[in-house]
Design a protein around this motif. Structure first.
Motif, PDB file in Angstrom:
ATOM      1  N   ASP A  91      -0.810   2.100   0.233  1.00  0.00           N
ATOM      2  CA  ASP A  91      -1.376   0.958   0.009  1.00  0.00           C
ATOM      3  C   ASP A  91      -2.671   0.471   0.762  1.00  0.00           C
ATOM      4  O   ASP A  91      -3.435  -0.292  -0.022  1.00  0.00           O
ATOM      5  CB  ASP A  91      -0.356  -0.030   0.007  1.00  0.00           C
ATOM      6  CG  ASP A  91       0.946   0.218  -0.942  1.00  0.00           C
ATOM      7  OD1 ASP A  91       0.465   0.617  -2.287  1.00  0.00           O
ATOM      8  OD2 ASP A  91       2.124  -0.278  -0.763  1.00  0.00           O
ATOM      9  N   ARG A  94      -5.657   1.911  -1.236  1.00  0.00           N
ATOM     10  CA  ARG A  94      -5.884   1.360  -2.184  1.00  0.00           C
ATOM     11  C   ARG A  94      -6.686  -0.142  -2.141  1.00  0.00           C
ATOM     12  O   ARG A  94      -7.436  -0.170  -2.866  1.00  0.00           O
ATOM     13  CB  ARG A  94      -4.850   1.130  -3.214  1.00  0.00           C
ATOM     14  CG  ARG A  94      -4.142   2.385  -3.624  1.00  0.00           C
ATOM     15  CD  ARG A  94      -2.829   1.962  -4.307  1.00  0.00           C
ATOM     16  NE  ARG A  94      -2.829   1.347  -5.456  1.00  0.00           N
ATOM     17  CZ  ARG A  94      -2.166   0.197  -5.720  1.00  0.00           C
ATOM     18  NH1 ARG A  94      -1.602  -0.459  -4.673  1.00  0.00           N
ATOM     19  NH2 ARG A  94      -2.361  -0.578  -6.792  1.00  0.00           N
ATOM     20  N   LEU A  95      -6.004  -0.777  -1.018  1.00  0.00           N
ATOM     21  CA  LEU A  95      -6.554  -2.099  -0.715  1.00  0.00           C
ATOM     22  C   LEU A  95      -8.120  -1.927  -0.385  1.00  0.00           C
ATOM     23  O   LEU A  95      -9.125  -2.665  -0.604  1.00  0.00           O
ATOM     24  CB  LEU A  95      -5.919  -2.874   0.330  1.00  0.00           C
ATOM     25  CG  LEU A  95      -6.332  -4.284   0.801  1.00  0.00           C
ATOM     26  CD1 LEU A  95      -6.853  -5.227  -0.144  1.00  0.00           C
ATOM     27  CD2 LEU A  95      -5.558  -4.732   1.965  1.00  0.00           C
ATOM     28  N   LEU A 155      -4.247  -5.212  -7.176  1.00  0.00           N
ATOM     29  CA  LEU A 155      -3.577  -4.064  -6.912  1.00  0.00           C
ATOM     30  C   LEU A 155      -2.177  -3.829  -7.307  1.00  0.00           C
ATOM     31  O   LEU A 155      -1.341  -2.986  -7.048  1.00  0.00           O
ATOM     32  CB  LEU A 155      -3.405  -3.935  -5.210  1.00  0.00           C
ATOM     33  CG  LEU A 155      -4.904  -3.914  -4.389  1.00  0.00           C
ATOM     34  CD1 LEU A 155      -4.539  -3.700  -3.145  1.00  0.00           C
ATOM     35  CD2 LEU A 155      -5.637  -2.813  -4.892  1.00  0.00           C
TER      36      LEU A 155
END
Length: 231
Positions: A91, A94-95, A155
């Motif tokens: 995560d 991805r951020l 997201l």
């Protein structure tokens, strides 16, 4: 001492950092920096030698500049609230990827249009900059439209600091009428959702010097002179 965000007006990209601070909920102060007069001054360059906003002074008096660095700093403090993620996780990657895209491609697409507006370009120069900027802005909107898809936030199911940064840049189409946002229904949906958010409404009010009701930890404004005198 509370964190202090030095934000640029009018309509600086630091808008997203104000939204992020509101979402974080920790105590913070704001310092209003007029552009281009104050942001390029010797006084502000003592805060940020590059002469750009935003800059964050943390609770220990250390300065952090560049939106990506500031948002990652805030994200590390907002993991429990889902605003950021632990480094090394999928995560987090991805951020960071989304923030990097917004900070480079999405932000940069507007650069020719801002140059034409702020530097008084005329004639063929203005036409060339406008054509190039308009094509770039439409291109990044199409890319981000596809990336967003039907997800409620950039997201996925929860808002993150990427959404805060997005709204601060996406509003620039108000100044540069080079596309119809309605042609990008996914982004339009996200835009309207964010514009209704109390933190976004607060940031607009702060920029426009209207009465602003914080739902976070806003502790008031401090002047640049006051910050410098305290150091």
């Amino acid at each position: 001492m509370h964190s202090t965000l030095f934000y640029g007006v009018p309509s600086g990209c630091s808008f997203g950092s104000i939204v992020a601070l509101e979402w974080l909920g920790e105590p913070y102060r704001l310092c209003r920096i007029e552009m281009p007069e104050v942001v390029t001054s010797d006084a502000y360059r003592r805060i940020n030698p590059i002469g750009e906003t935003p800059t964050l002074m943390d609770a220990d008096g250390r300065f952090i500049s560049e939106s990506l660095a500031i948002l990652n700093h805030l994200g590390a403090r907002g993991i429990g609230a889902g605003l950021g993620f632990a480094q090394g996780t999928r995560d987090f990657d991805r951020l960071n990827q989304m923030l990097a895209y917004l900070n480079t491609s999405f932000f940069g697409a507007f650069a020719p249009l801002w140059y034409a507006l702020e530097h008084g370009a005329q004639g063929d120069e203005h036409a060339a900059l406008t054509r190039y900027g308009a094509a770039e802005v439409r291109n990044v909107h199409a890319e981000l439209e596809a990336m967003l898809g039907n997800r409620p936030w950039l997201l996925g199911e929860r808002r993150t600091l990427a959404d805060a940064y997005f709204i601060g840049i996406a509003r620039w189409t108000r100044y540069h009428a080079v596309l119809q946002r309605e042609d990008y229904p996914n982004l339009q949906r996200l835009y309207e959702q964010l514009e209704a958010d109390p933190a976004v409404r607060f940031a607009h009010a702060i920029e426009q010097q209207r009465p602003a009701e914080s739902s976070g930890g806003f502790q008031g404004h401090v002047t640049l002179d006051e910050v410098l005198a305290s150091r």
